[in-house]
Every structure is written in C-alpha cells, then in structure tokens.
Design a protein around this motif. Sequence first.
Motif, short mmCIF file in Angstrom:
data_model
loop_
_atom_site.label_atom_id
_atom_site.label_comp_id
_atom_site.label_asym_id
_atom_site.label_seq_id
_atom_site.Cartn_x
_atom_site.Cartn_y
_atom_site.Cartn_z
N PHE A 1 23.47 4.51 13.53
CA PHE A 1 22.21 5.71 13.55
C PHE A 1 21.73 5.15 13.22
O PHE A 1 19.89 5.60 12.82
N GLY A 2 20.94 3.53 14.04
CA GLY A 2 19.74 2.44 13.46
C GLY A 2 18.85 2.82 12.65
O GLY A 2 17.61 2.85 12.41
N ILE B 1 40.36 0.96 -2.76
CA ILE B 1 39.33 -0.48 -1.57
C ILE B 1 38.30 -0.65 -2.26
O ILE B 1 37.41 0.09 -3.13
N PRO B 2 37.69 -1.63 -2.69
CA PRO B 2 37.24 -1.96 -3.74
C PRO B 2 35.52 -2.20 -3.28
O PRO B 2 35.23 -1.42 -1.96
N GLY B 3 34.95 -1.67 -3.75
CA GLY B 3 32.89 -1.34 -3.60
C GLY B 3 33.15 -2.46 -2.35
O GLY B 3 32.20 -1.34 -1.73
N LEU B 4 32.95 -3.15 -2.89
CA LEU B 4 32.12 -4.57 -1.63
C LEU B 4 32.63 -3.82 -0.20
O LEU B 4 31.85 -3.78 0.39
N ALA B 5 33.86 -3.46 -0.15
CA ALA B 5 34.65 -3.17 1.21
C ALA B 5 34.39 -2.13 1.74
O ALA B 5 33.75 -1.96 2.55
N TYR B 6 33.94 -0.99 0.92
CA TYR B 6 33.36 0.48 1.71
C TYR B 6 32.01 0.21 1.43
O TYR B 6 31.30 1.22 2.63
N ILE B 7 31.46 -0.26 0.57
CA ILE B 7 29.95 -0.60 1.10
C ILE B 7 29.22 -1.33 2.27
O ILE B 7 28.50 -1.17 3.43
N VAL B 8 29.84 -2.72 2.76
CA VAL B 8 29.98 -3.24 4.20
C VAL B 8 30.23 -2.17 4.68
O VAL B 8 29.55 -2.29 5.96
N PHE B 9 30.95 -1.66 4.77
CA PHE B 9 31.51 -0.68 5.99
C PHE B 9 30.59 0.52 6.36
O PHE B 9 30.41 0.40 7.64
N ILE B 10 29.85 0.87 5.73
CA ILE B 10 28.63 2.11 5.29
C ILE B 10 27.97 1.23 6.28
O ILE B 10 26.74 1.87 6.80
N ARG B 11 28.14 0.19 5.68
CA ARG B 11 26.33 -0.26 5.56
C ARG B 11 26.10 -0.74 7.61
O ARG B 11 25.36 -0.12 8.64
N PHE B 12 27.84 -1.09 8.16
CA PHE B 12 28.12 -1.85 10.03
C PHE B 12 27.29 -0.11 10.19
O PHE B 12 26.71 -0.43 11.37
N ILE B 13 28.31 0.69 9.96
CA ILE B 13 28.48 2.15 10.76
C ILE B 13 26.87 2.51 10.60
O ILE B 13 26.43 2.80 11.69
N GLY B 14 25.63 3.08 9.73
CA GLY B 14 24.54 3.28 9.77
C GLY B 14 23.65 2.13 10.77
O GLY B 14 23.14 3.18 10.90
N GLY B 15 23.98 1.33 10.75
CA GLY B 15 22.97 -0.05 11.44
C GLY B 15 23.37 0.37 12.47
O GLY B 15 22.76 0.37 13.59
N LYS B 16 24.70 0.30 12.72
CA LYS B 16 25.01 0.49 14.17
C LYS B 16 25.37 1.32 15.12
O LYS B 16 24.16 1.39 15.85
N GLU C 1 9.23 1.20 1.02
CA GLU C 1 7.66 3.03 1.30
C GLU C 1 8.45 4.12 2.49
O GLU C 1 8.05 4.35 1.94
N ASP C 2 9.11 2.81 3.24
CA ASP C 2 9.86 3.78 4.24
C ASP C 2 10.85 4.08 3.54
O ASP C 2 11.91 4.07 3.08
N PRO C 3 10.99 5.77 3.58
CA PRO C 3 12.29 6.23 3.00
C PRO C 3 13.41 6.49 4.06
O PRO C 3 14.35 6.41 3.08
N ARG C 4 13.66 5.43 4.53
CA ARG C 4 14.54 4.55 5.69
C ARG C 4 15.42 4.28 4.82
O ARG C 4 16.82 4.45 5.60
N SER C 5 14.75 2.68 4.27
CA SER C 5 15.20 1.95 3.56
C SER C 5 16.85 2.05 3.11
O SER C 5 17.28 2.07 1.50
N TYR C 6 16.60 3.64 2.02
CA TYR C 6 17.45 4.32 1.35
C TYR C 6 18.17 4.87 1.37
O TYR C 6 19.31 5.09 0.90
N ILE C 7 18.43 5.40 2.78
CA ILE C 7 18.83 6.62 2.87
C ILE C 7 20.93 5.73 2.85
O ILE C 7 21.44 6.35 1.83
N LEU C 8 21.20 4.32 3.01
CA LEU C 8 22.53 4.63 3.20
C LEU C 8 23.30 3.17 1.88
O LEU C 8 23.90 4.35 1.69
N PRO C 9 21.74 2.92 0.96
CA PRO C 9 22.09 2.34 -0.44
C PRO C 9 22.45 3.81 -1.44
O PRO C 9 23.39 3.53 -2.14
N ILE C 10 21.59 4.68 -1.02
CA ILE C 10 21.92 6.26 -1.70
C ILE C 10 24.08 6.36 -1.12
O ILE C 10 24.46 6.69 -2.14
#
Lengths: 305, 496
Positions: free
Chosen positions: B341-342, B324-339, B353-362
């Motif tokens: 896990f808030g 799967i191209p990187g773009l696809a699973y990154i968008v998927f992770i972003r969706f799951i994490g956003g919907k 400054e907020d550590p939560r910003s880093y969780i999904l990218p990492i």
Amino acid sequence: MQDSRFEFVTVDARVAEEIEAPSYSYWQSVSKQFFKKKSTVILLLLMVVIILVALIQPELSGYDPMNSPNINRPEMRFRGISLQYPYGTDGVGNSVWDVVWAGTRTSLLVGFIVACINTSIGVVVGAVWGFSKAIDKVMIEVFNIISSVPYILIVTVLLYTFGRGFWQLILAMCLTGWLSTAYFIRTQVMIIRDREYNLASSCLGTPMLRLVSRNILPYLLSVIMTNVSLEIPAAISTEVTLSFLGIGLNVAVPSLGRMINQYANYFNGYPHLFWAPVLTLALVTISLYVIGQTLADASDPRTHR
Amino acid sequence: MRRYLIKRFLRSLLSIFIVMTIVFTLVYSVVPRDRVFFSDVNIEKLQKRPDDYLNYKYIQWEKLGYLKYETIQDYCRGLYGDANGEYVRCLLPDSSETKEFVSSKQEEGWEVSFFEESGQAYSFEEISPLKRALNWWANLIQIDSPNRVKSEEATLKRQIYVGKDFNDRLALMCSGCENKYLIYFDQKFPFIHQNIVKLNLGVSYPTYSGQEVLEVITSSQGEKVKQELKEPINGQEASSINYYTCRYKETLDALEKKNFSDHYADCDAIRTDPSMMKISFIMGFISLVLTYVIGLPLGVYMARHQGRWGDRLGQWYIIFMNAIPGLAYIVFIRFIGGKYFGLPSMFPMLGAEDPRSYILPILSLTLGATASRMMWMRRYMIDQSQMDYVKFARAKGLSEREIFSKHIFRNAIIPMVHGIPAAIIFCISGALITEGVYGIPGMGKILPDSISIYNNSMVVGLTFIFTTLSILSTFLGDWLLTKIDPRIRLEDKGGN
C-alpha cells in the motif's frame, strides 16, 4: 398370556431395595466430554509432539547461544530451506531449526512455570480474599497500590537487582503476577459466596476452609481452567515483550522473544526466518488455548449429559 | 455522596503516597547504585586516579538524587573564594577548617570520610525513601508569586499587572515571578492558559538533561518553526520563541541581552511536531474509537449467531490475536502496509504532519485491541442471554431483535462501559511495542528507556502521573456505571 414370546421374570427383592441411578463419575464425564471433539484431540496430540520435540531436540542438536561454530563461514549464512536445515540458517550460520526448538523449550518452561505459580498462589489467596470481608478491606488496598506500580518498573528493578537469568525472570514475573489472578478469583468467589447452598452449608457448621475447598472451588474449576489457558500465552508474550525492550533473559539462554526481535530485521529479505519462530509459537499457544478452553467446558458439570 | 467522595479521595491520596514511597525505595535503594556507571565512558578514564574516581562517582550520584554530597573544597570556597593562599591552606587535612567541617557535618548526621591520596575531607548524606517521598510531596505544587525570584538586582519591581502581550491581547503579567505571563489567551485549546500553579515532578537527568519531567512529555518536538508576531519584539517580525513560556533568568549572555528587554529570557521554542503525550494520545484515541466501533458490533453479531460460521471465524481471529505476540503481528502489518500500500513503515519517514504516518500504527493498535473487545462483548452477551428475564421476554412474544437490542445489549454493555474512561485516559501512556517498532516519538518507550538509563526523577514523575491517572480513571469508570445503570450505587459498600 399364552404367547411363547414372553416369559415371566422373577422378582429380586435385593435390586428393588437399591435406588436405580446411572453411575456418574466426575472425571470420567470430563474425559468423555473432552475427547468428544476431534479437533481438540488432534491439537492435544500436536501439543504432546511439540513438547517432546522441544524437550529432546535441543539435547540432540547441542545448540548453545554463546557458541556460533559457523560464524566465520560466509557460505553458511542465510541458507535456504533444505533437508539438513529445515528452516534455513540465520545471519551467523546457525540452523534456525535448532534455535527455534531451543527457544520454544525456554518459552514453554517460562509459560508453564509462571502459569502454575501464579494460578496456585492466586487461587488460594483469591479464595480466602473473596470469602472474608475483613481480609478484603486490606487486600483491595494492597491490590490497588501494587497494580499502580508499573509492571515494567518492577520487572526491570528485580532483574537489575538479582541479575538476568531464567529463574530471575520467573521470580520477577511471579512476584506481583499472581495478584491479578487472585483479584479475578476473589470477584468470582464473591459472586457465589452468598448463594443459598453455601448459606445452608455454613449453617450446618462447615468450617470456612472446607466451605471454600469443597463448595466453592469445584464450582470455579472451569473459570480457573480458562484463566490458565490464557495465562500461559500471556507469560510467553511477556517474555517476548521484555526481550524486545532488551531486558528479560540473558544472552546465554535461548529465547523465542529475542529471536523474533532479531529476525524481524531480516523480514524484508528472509521472511522465513521471522515466520519460523512466530508460527511455532502460534502453534503452541493456539493449541494450549484451545485445549484449555475445551477442558474448561468439559470440567463444567452442567455440560455432562 | 459527598462523604463517600471525601473518603474515597483520602484513600486515593494514601494509595498514591504509598505507591510513591515504594517506587522511591525500588529506584533508589533496591537497584545497586554502581550499575549507574555500567555504560559510562568517563569512569574508565578515571580508574587510575582514586580521588577523582570517587569524587566523580559521588557527584554523579548527587545529580541522580541518590545522596547529598559536599567536599572540603566547597566549604573553603564558601569561606575564602577560589584560588588563593587561604583556600589552598584550608583544604589541607590538618587545617582548622577541616576540623570545623568534619564536626559540623557530623552534627548534621552526615557521614564524613577522607580521600585516599590527598587526604581531603568529604561528606555525604543518604536520603531515606520516606524522607525523599515527603520532600517530593512538599515540593510538588508550586505557586508563582512576585516574591519568588531571588535576585540581587535592585531595579526589579515586584508586582502583578494587566498588560498587553506581543499579540496585542490582554494578559495577566508579573514582574518578580518565575513566569512573565501568569494568565494569557491564544487560539489554541483551551484558549485560556495559566502559569501560576505548576506541578513540579523533578528535573530529568541524564536524558533531557535539565528539563523538567512534565516539560519533557508535554512540549513540542522536532524542528524549530517560526511564527509571526503581531507586535515585533526588538524589530523581529517572526520568531520561533514561545514568549508565553518565558521564565526569569538571572545572568544573560550577550545574545540574550540583545534579544530580550528584560530578564525573562528562559523560553521554550515552538517546534513542528506535537509533544510525546499528544502523539500518543492522538493515535491511542483514534484507535480506541475504532476498536469500540468495530469490536462491539462484531461481538454482538457473534453472540447473536452463536455457533455459525461468522461466530467461528471471529473466534479464530480472537484466538490468533491472543496467541501471536504483539510484536509479530505488528511487524507483519508494517510489512504488508509498506510493500503493498506504499505506506511509510517508519514514523519519521514522513513525519508527524503527514496523516499517512499514522495509518499503520493505528491499524496495529486497533487489530489487537478489537479482538479483546469482541471476546468480552460476546462473552457478556451470551452470559446475559441465558438469564431468566430473557426467557420471560421471549415468552411475552418479543422479537429476537428486540430482545437482543433492548434487553441483552443494555445489560451486557454495563461491564464494557466501566473500562472506557481508563481506556481514554491511558491513551496518553502510549503503546510500548507499536511505538518501538514504528519509531514513534511517543510516551510508550519513555518509561523503560528512563529505567534503563537511570533517569530516576523521570521514572518517579511518570509513575506519579500514571498512578494518579489510573486511580482517577477507576473512579470515573465507577461513576459512569452509576449513570448508565441506576441499580448500582457507590455509597453502599460491602456485601454483594
């Protein structure tokens, strides 16, 4: 010896003259080994179906990215999944089914052509490179230098220079792409170059080219196969990345990369638009990868029992 | 060892030099330079006035570093000054100054031509890639000294002295240098800072216009923030100006005259968010540690239980992540994490400054990279486990556990270690797709963005940084190999 269950056989002098050994044909063993696994056969069939559909379907649907006939009909936008539109329709009223197959065709072509060119140049150059120490000295510096120039820079500059299009993209991806394959093959060749059987062969006066093509390359066949099966998904993935950056194929060529990039925006409302190209792509690359791996295993004579 | 090091260093320098020359050729010669104006709104307005059109093009090209450009206007201004009779007469195509200008430029090897309508003379000089590269190298390292500032002010003392800074700490200061503070101390890593030796990678244009390339990627971003000053400067208790970075400025405006007691008024601001390099490095490094911590044990586990369901599951994971191209699973992770896990689906939503910003990218960075670590670790472990010494160890009666941890693992880890320095160093180059999807102000997209907007000095500067780092990291990798595997020695080259 009066038992009627036994009878005497006559001695055949001609058969005794020949050495009895089971007949062995390399390619027959490869195919036997390859078709032994059920899952691979299924994936192979799937692959053939996908390739056929990707080649034929765009011809039938006549999908053209430059032409959106339903763009002024709001009722055609974002239709759900139905028999007429198996993947629904997108924001400009095109059937996603048509778009996906047109894009898959481009991706498959890019993947196959790039992998073919890179592998054939890479294997030839890499074999010679690994064999000759004099060439190695020069080539290793060339490799260091070219691999230091950012790949994105080379591709972008080439696409700016020659314009954006299908063949331009392939040229840009191949111009330096073969180097990494060549480097990989070079290392493999170096590992087996000094084995005893090669030493013996060169003592007997085998010329270098024959040594490379007859002694070393068959040994590397499975490694090359693995490389090809990774190269095709990598090339497809590169096209997706380039489309994400807004370079890559021009708008007139349907592309899975641009599609995934566009439909990612609809992810929250219409996730099936996003999943259609992604899963099709995944199906293609996974079957290619698995087939490639099985073929690589099968082409290794040590597995032939 | 020393001879080897010197040889290798010289070879690396040569490699970097050739890379830079190639890049100069690519950027300045191969790309058609008219493309610069593709998205320029000004050029359309000038279409009907051929003189201004041409003039604008040449000025723009000069700014981007394609050529050197001079018109008769510059020449006459130098002779007579602006807006007087002499100047106007001087501009005319048949004036004696024009002849002088033409002949002197032709002597210097410039190309001379005349504007279509006014007939005024102009000249330009192309810069060859090799000359450009040499020039670039000559100006690469800049050392500050009290004679650097070219000033007409007679009162400027030229001296280096030890003084107290605004935080009441000792500092090596200078008057007449480019920088006010040469060496200073503060609480930030590495505590001692210097402004004496500086890499000059060129000035960015048109994005980040006027800033130096190195400054763009290393200075803090975001909103200005005020920091307390121990010793108030001009009565100010707190300021967002980073006084340590102050550079000499010849002409001050009214506000600067009020705020600064001397001419060192060109200062950077203190901002809230980390620099591009730092953001990329933080995320890259955390994800790298996670990748190795998760990937290596999983790879070892898969190799030990080869063919069982754990291994199969792992292999399917690897195949999926490769397919799967990187773009696809990154968008998927972003969706799951956003919907579910808030978590913020875009980086700027909560900010740096907020550590939560880093969780999904990492997470996005880690999942893909882990698959490849697992794949290679498993491969190396299995390759090693077929070696003769393993059979021997087994014959000696060692337990499977001991064979795996003490024999196979130690040999299989060697090729994995070689990539570690490169992986650490290349954290600063950022992640292209991840940073793009989450809108992170990091290093990942800056190279493609610079290429597409013709920020040529940025492209050249970044290439230099990346090339140097890659050569350095290859060397560190080789060096690390010799440390963990005593059989490997760097000096003995050739043969296998």
